[in-house]
Design a protein around this motif. Structure first.
Motif, short mmCIF file in Angstrom:
data_model
loop_
_atom_site.label_atom_id
_atom_site.label_comp_id
_atom_site.label_asym_id
_atom_site.label_seq_id
_atom_site.Cartn_x
_atom_site.Cartn_y
_atom_site.Cartn_z
N THR A 2 3.93 -13.80 -1.23
CA THR A 2 3.93 -14.66 -0.86
C THR A 2 5.76 -14.89 -0.47
O THR A 2 6.63 -14.21 -1.05
CB THR A 2 4.38 -16.13 -1.54
N GLU A 3 6.23 -15.25 1.13
CA GLU A 3 7.54 -15.33 1.16
C GLU A 3 8.32 -16.54 1.95
O GLU A 3 7.63 -17.24 3.10
CB GLU A 3 7.85 -13.54 2.57
N GLU A 4 9.09 -17.41 0.52
CA GLU A 4 9.91 -18.58 1.29
C GLU A 4 11.16 -17.77 1.68
O GLU A 4 12.21 -17.19 0.68
CB GLU A 4 9.43 -18.99 -0.17
N ILE A 5 11.29 -18.14 2.73
CA ILE A 5 11.97 -17.77 4.13
C ILE A 5 13.27 -19.32 4.71
O ILE A 5 12.72 -20.57 4.58
CB ILE A 5 11.88 -17.15 5.23
N ILE A 6 14.62 -19.91 4.41
CA ILE A 6 15.36 -20.80 4.49
C ILE A 6 15.97 -20.44 5.87
O ILE A 6 16.58 -19.20 5.42
CB ILE A 6 16.07 -21.58 3.78
N ILE A 7 16.50 -20.63 6.58
CA ILE A 7 16.81 -19.97 7.72
C ILE A 7 17.82 -21.03 8.01
O ILE A 7 17.02 -22.26 8.96
CB ILE A 7 16.54 -19.70 9.52
N ALA A 8 19.72 -21.34 8.37
CA ALA A 8 19.80 -22.29 8.82
C ALA A 8 21.33 -21.62 9.17
O ALA A 8 22.26 -20.64 9.23
CB ALA A 8 20.75 -22.57 7.01
N GLY A 9 21.71 -22.97 10.49
CA GLY A 9 22.69 -22.41 10.77
C GLY A 9 23.25 -23.80 12.65
O GLY A 9 22.59 -24.80 12.01
N PHE A 10 23.87 -23.56 13.16
CA PHE A 10 24.28 -24.81 14.28
C PHE A 10 23.31 -24.74 14.74
O PHE A 10 22.73 -23.68 15.42
CB PHE A 10 25.40 -24.12 15.00
N GLY A 11 22.70 -25.82 15.32
CA GLY A 11 21.38 -25.68 16.61
C GLY A 11 22.45 -25.22 17.63
O GLY A 11 23.56 -25.27 18.15
N VAL A 52 9.94 -20.90 6.39
CA VAL A 52 9.29 -20.64 6.82
C VAL A 52 8.78 -19.74 5.57
O VAL A 52 9.65 -19.43 4.89
CB VAL A 52 9.66 -19.50 8.23
N ILE A 53 7.13 -20.53 5.59
CA ILE A 53 6.46 -19.49 4.55
C ILE A 53 5.18 -18.65 4.61
O ILE A 53 4.32 -18.81 5.79
CB ILE A 53 6.04 -20.01 3.79
N ASP A 68 12.79 -17.04 -2.06
CA ASP A 68 13.36 -15.55 -1.62
C ASP A 68 14.54 -15.16 -0.93
O ASP A 68 15.21 -14.41 -1.28
CB ASP A 68 12.27 -14.61 -1.45
N THR A 69 14.22 -15.75 0.41
CA THR A 69 15.39 -15.28 1.33
C THR A 69 16.40 -16.36 1.86
O THR A 69 16.05 -17.09 2.14
CB THR A 69 14.53 -14.06 2.19
N SER A 84 21.11 -21.69 -3.42
CA SER A 84 19.46 -22.02 -3.59
C SER A 84 18.45 -20.77 -3.70
O SER A 84 16.72 -21.22 -3.42
CB SER A 84 18.77 -22.90 -2.26
N VAL A 85 19.19 -19.71 -3.21
CA VAL A 85 18.63 -18.29 -3.14
C VAL A 85 17.94 -17.89 -4.67
O VAL A 85 19.02 -18.45 -5.88
CB VAL A 85 19.50 -17.05 -3.01
N LYS A 86 16.73 -17.27 -4.99
CA LYS A 86 15.91 -17.54 -6.36
C LYS A 86 16.80 -16.02 -6.62
O LYS A 86 17.07 -15.10 -6.08
CB LYS A 86 14.11 -16.77 -6.06
N PRO A 87 17.19 -16.06 -7.93
CA PRO A 87 17.22 -14.64 -8.97
C PRO A 87 17.19 -13.64 -8.54
O PRO A 87 15.37 -13.83 -8.36
CB PRO A 87 18.19 -14.88 -10.35
N GLY A 88 17.52 -12.63 -7.92
CA GLY A 88 16.98 -11.46 -7.57
C GLY A 88 16.03 -11.14 -6.22
O GLY A 88 16.26 -10.76 -5.63
N GLY A 89 16.48 -12.86 -5.21
CA GLY A 89 16.70 -12.36 -4.33
C GLY A 89 17.02 -12.34 -3.38
O GLY A 89 18.21 -11.28 -3.08
N LEU A 90 17.68 -12.73 -1.38
CA LEU A 90 17.81 -12.14 -0.54
C LEU A 90 18.77 -13.04 0.02
O LEU A 90 18.30 -13.72 0.61
CB LEU A 90 17.26 -10.85 0.32
#
Length: 184
Positions: A2-11, A52-53, A68-69, A84-90
């Motif tokens: 399972t990979e839990e990802i946040i992608i963030a920036g400007f519109g 995105v998961i 996770d990322t 908000s990145v888990k320890p050991g994450g990316l």
């Protein structure tokens, strides 16, 4: 997996599109997927993010507080999501417009100069695909043939002629991503 990802920036940076292509690619590969966008009313220029998961197992909730990322494309997002990145994450970030680089020592940090590379390619619209390529090099959670299917599904038919440029940008991202801080 399972990979839990946040992608963030400007519109306007292709944040939501990048998440959508990743999500569709996961669906095409028969994985469980959650795609949850968040953006302000101003769209272009305002902040936008998408969670995105992608998982081999059923996803219990699309709400995630630790990732996770994190893929960060502006300073406001760095300020908000670095912690908000888990320890050991990316954490992956484009340094363009970043004034305070990530400080954490308990995560893996990579930098990708995607804005500069997309400009060199003469294709600023594929900036987000350069970033996606860097992510997929580090975490190949979907296979390349499904990324193409994700592009076909998420891009309007009138833009399907751009799929080869998007794939080239993904390949370039895999080449140019570089480590800043790695855990032992």
């Amino acid at each position: 997996m399972t990979e839990e990802i946040i992608i963030a920036g400007f519109g306007g940076q292709g944040v939501l599109s990048m998440g959508k292509i990743l999500a569709y690619s996961g669906v095409m590969e028969n994985k469980e997927v959650s795609w949850m966008p968040s953006y302000g009313p101003e769209m272009r220029g305002g902040t936008a993010n998408v969670t995105v998961i992608i998982s081999d197992e059923r996803i219990s909730s699309p709400i995630v507080n630790q990732f996770d990322t994190a893929i960060i494309l502006n300073q406001q997002s760095m300020d908000k999501f670095e912690k908000s990145v888990k320890p050991g994450g990316l954490l992956i970030y484009d340094p363009n417009g970043i004034t305070r680089h990530p400080q954490r020592q308990d995560i893996n940090i990579y930098q990708i100069e995607a804005a500069d590379e997309a400009a060199r390619m003469g294709l600023t619209k594929v900036f987000n695909m350069v970033v996606l390529g860097g992510f997929l090099k580090l975490k190949p959670i979907v296979q390349p043939e499904f990324i193409r299917k994700g592009l076909e599904k998420s891009l309007p038919k009138r833009h399907h002629g751009m799929i080869p440029e998007n794939e080239k940008a993904i390949g370039k991202g895999k080449e140019i991503i570089k480590s800043v801080h790695l855990l032992n």
